[in-house]
Design an enzyme around this catalytic site. Structure first.
Site, mmCIF file in Angstrom:
data_model
loop_
_atom_site.group_PDB
_atom_site.id
_atom_site.type_symbol
_atom_site.label_atom_id
_atom_site.label_comp_id
_atom_site.label_asym_id
_atom_site.label_seq_id
_atom_site.Cartn_x
_atom_site.Cartn_y
_atom_site.Cartn_z
ATOM 1 N N ASP A 213 -9.941 -0.482 3.837
ATOM 2 C CA ASP A 213 -8.755 -1.094 4.415
ATOM 3 C C ASP A 213 -9.029 -1.518 5.847
ATOM 4 O O ASP A 213 -9.804 -0.868 6.562
ATOM 5 C CB ASP A 213 -7.616 -0.053 4.384
ATOM 6 C CG ASP A 213 -6.231 -0.642 4.524
ATOM 7 O OD1 ASP A 213 -6.084 -1.684 5.162
ATOM 8 O OD2 ASP A 213 -5.281 -0.035 3.992
ATOM 9 N N GLU B 48 -1.924 -4.938 -2.195
ATOM 10 C CA GLU B 48 -1.584 -5.934 -1.170
ATOM 11 C C GLU B 48 -1.975 -7.367 -1.525
ATOM 12 O O GLU B 48 -2.113 -8.219 -0.642
ATOM 13 C CB GLU B 48 -2.170 -5.543 0.200
ATOM 14 C CG GLU B 48 -1.607 -4.256 0.789
ATOM 15 C CD GLU B 48 -0.191 -4.391 1.377
ATOM 16 O OE1 GLU B 48 0.343 -5.515 1.370
ATOM 17 O OE2 GLU B 48 0.359 -3.366 1.832
ATOM 18 N N ASP C 216 -3.370 3.241 7.973
ATOM 19 C CA ASP C 216 -2.197 3.709 7.221
ATOM 20 C C ASP C 216 -1.916 5.178 7.515
ATOM 21 O O ASP C 216 -1.556 5.955 6.629
ATOM 22 C CB ASP C 216 -2.377 3.466 5.722
ATOM 23 C CG ASP C 216 -2.436 1.973 5.397
ATOM 24 O OD1 ASP C 216 -2.038 1.164 6.251
ATOM 25 O OD2 ASP C 216 -2.893 1.624 4.293
ATOM 26 N N HIS D 18 0.807 -1.219 0.000
ATOM 27 C CA HIS D 18 0.000 0.000 0.000
ATOM 28 C C HIS D 18 0.842 1.272 0.000
ATOM 29 O O HIS D 18 0.292 2.375 -0.148
ATOM 30 C CB HIS D 18 -0.972 0.002 1.190
ATOM 31 C CG HIS D 18 -2.281 0.634 0.877
ATOM 32 N ND1 HIS D 18 -3.438 0.396 1.588
ATOM 33 C CD2 HIS D 18 -2.648 1.520 -0.099
ATOM 34 C CE1 HIS D 18 -4.433 1.083 1.080
ATOM 35 N NE2 HIS D 18 -3.979 1.785 0.056
ATOM 36 N N HIS E 172 -6.706 -1.295 7.928
ATOM 37 C CA HIS E 172 -5.794 -0.427 8.658
ATOM 38 C C HIS E 172 -6.012 1.040 8.263
ATOM 39 O O HIS E 172 -6.562 1.326 7.206
ATOM 40 C CB HIS E 172 -4.347 -0.829 8.373
ATOM 41 C CG HIS E 172 -4.081 -2.287 8.578
ATOM 42 N ND1 HIS E 172 -4.210 -3.222 7.573
ATOM 43 C CD2 HIS E 172 -3.708 -2.964 9.691
ATOM 44 C CE1 HIS E 172 -3.928 -4.419 8.047
ATOM 45 N NE2 HIS E 172 -3.621 -4.298 9.326
ATOM 46 N N ASP F 87 -6.779 -6.540 2.194
ATOM 47 C CA ASP F 87 -6.938 -6.994 3.572
ATOM 48 C C ASP F 87 -8.139 -6.349 4.252
ATOM 49 O O ASP F 87 -8.467 -6.679 5.391
ATOM 50 C CB ASP F 87 -5.655 -6.824 4.387
ATOM 51 C CG ASP F 87 -5.311 -5.382 4.749
ATOM 52 O OD1 ASP F 87 -6.198 -4.518 4.771
ATOM 53 O OD2 ASP F 87 -4.126 -5.125 5.033
ATOM 54 N N HIS G 33 4.337 1.087 4.204
ATOM 55 C CA HIS G 33 2.970 0.798 3.755
ATOM 56 C C HIS G 33 1.930 1.140 4.819
ATOM 57 O O HIS G 33 0.734 1.168 4.513
ATOM 58 C CB HIS G 33 2.829 -0.663 3.279
ATOM 59 C CG HIS G 33 2.708 -1.682 4.391
ATOM 60 N ND1 HIS G 33 2.097 -2.907 4.192
ATOM 61 C CD2 HIS G 33 3.125 -1.689 5.675
ATOM 62 C CE1 HIS G 33 2.136 -3.610 5.308
ATOM 63 N NE2 HIS G 33 2.751 -2.891 6.217
ATOM 64 N N ASP H 212 -7.401 -1.872 -0.289
ATOM 65 C CA ASP H 212 -6.467 -2.886 0.195
ATOM 66 C C ASP H 212 -7.256 -4.177 0.361
ATOM 67 O O ASP H 212 -8.284 -4.197 1.053
ATOM 68 C CB ASP H 212 -5.878 -2.419 1.531
ATOM 69 C CG ASP H 212 -4.751 -3.297 2.034
ATOM 70 O OD1 ASP H 212 -4.828 -4.522 1.837
ATOM 71 O OD2 ASP H 212 -3.816 -2.763 2.654
#
Length: 301
Positions: A124, A273, A128, A101, A126, A230, A141, A228
């Site tokens: 995402d 990712e 980030d 990412h 996360h 994930d 990332h 992303d």
């Protein structure tokens, strides 16, 4: 999303984190039949190949302080920013394939250069939103959204020659369920709109996407989607480097893409990712292709 020309840009980046294999993500997504899928939807597709990225073995010396592989990430990001900017100038829809990412540093620099008052959907697990000072790992990332907002090391914030690329009030994070302390603090200080998995479970994806679309439509002229894989639950997308249990379902994600397509607000996108080494028979690469197809107009009927 009125353009019918899409430009695919691959970024085989594995330097923004420590797990090997994510540099093969663009190939895995292409292998999943991306170009044929989009062509069948009526898009004119031009694949520009991959941005040149240093091999990890050549990038180790570029670590600076708590920022791993800094100079190599910056170099690749500058190349991506230039290519993305050229794509927009050609009136083509930029579709960037990662890679980890950290590539969003370059994508957002290129997109924001001409598209002022840019909105961003950060799909995402996360945030980030780390900086060198707050990151537990030093992995870049985990920093691209913060850097694009103007927070962090100048080498990252000034990619493309300007900063910030986006305003906090023009960002919506969807699917967050793993935030570091520094990220929580930055979210509260800046007022970034976040739909965690708690809100998605309570409200439902339809309401979340309606609110996201209305929120960004009122404030922005262009909207970039940074997805992303994930963000999806690991059972749906096992081939990612930082899986987090309790994520979005495959069907919820398709609904989100379908609603974004119907809204017409998305002007650029990146899917990141995908790590085929960690995947199961390219399940995650195929999921990325299916979600891209939904975003660009594929329907059940």
């Amino acid at each position: 999303m009125k353009r019918k020309h899409v430009s695919i840009i691959g970024v085989p980046m594995d330097l923004g984190q420590m797990r090997r294999g994510v540099d093969m993500g663009p190939s895995a997504i292409r292998y999943g039949g991306l170009q044929e899928r989009l062509t069948n939807l009526g898009w004119t597709v031009q694949d520009h190949g991959d941005i040149l990225v240093d091999m990890r073995e050549n990038a180790e010396s570029s670590t600076a302080g708590n920022l791993k592989n800094l100079s190599s990430v910056v170099t690749a990001s500058e190349l991506l920013a230039q290519k993305t900017d050229e794509t927009i100038a050609d009136d083509s829809f930029p579709l960037v394939l990662g890679g980890d990412h950290s590539i969003a540093l370059g994508t957002l620099a290129g997109v924001a250069k001409k598209q002022k008052n840019l909105g961003v959907i950060w799909y995402d697990a996360h945030g980030d939103l780390n900086t060198a000072d707050t990151s537990p790992s030093g992995n870049i990332h985990g920093m691209p959204l913060a850097a694009s907002l103007g927070f962090g090391d100048p080498a990252l914030t000034n990619i493309g020659g300007f900063s910030p690329k986006i305003k906090p009030e023009n960002v919506v994070i969807i699917g967050a369920r793993d935030l570091d302390d520094g990220e929580r603090k930055l979210i509260k200080e800046t007022g970034i709109k976040v739909f965690t998995m708690h809100e998605i479970d309570r409200l439902g994806m339809t309401t979340v996407m309606k609110e996201t679309i209305e929120y960004l439509r009122e404030r922005t002229e262009y909207v970039h989607l940074s997805l992303d894989l994930d963000g999806l639950d690991p059972t749906e997308a096992p081939g990612v480097g930082t899986p987090v249990a309790g994520g979005l379902s495959y069907r919820e994600s398709h609904l989100a893409m379908e609603m974004l397509e119907e809204s017409g607000i998305i002007t650029s996108a990146e899917f990141v990712e995908v790590n085929p080494i960690l995947d199961e028979k390219n399940k995650t690469g195929a999921a990325a292709v299916a979600l891209i197809a939904s975003l660009l107009g594929e329907k059940l009927l």
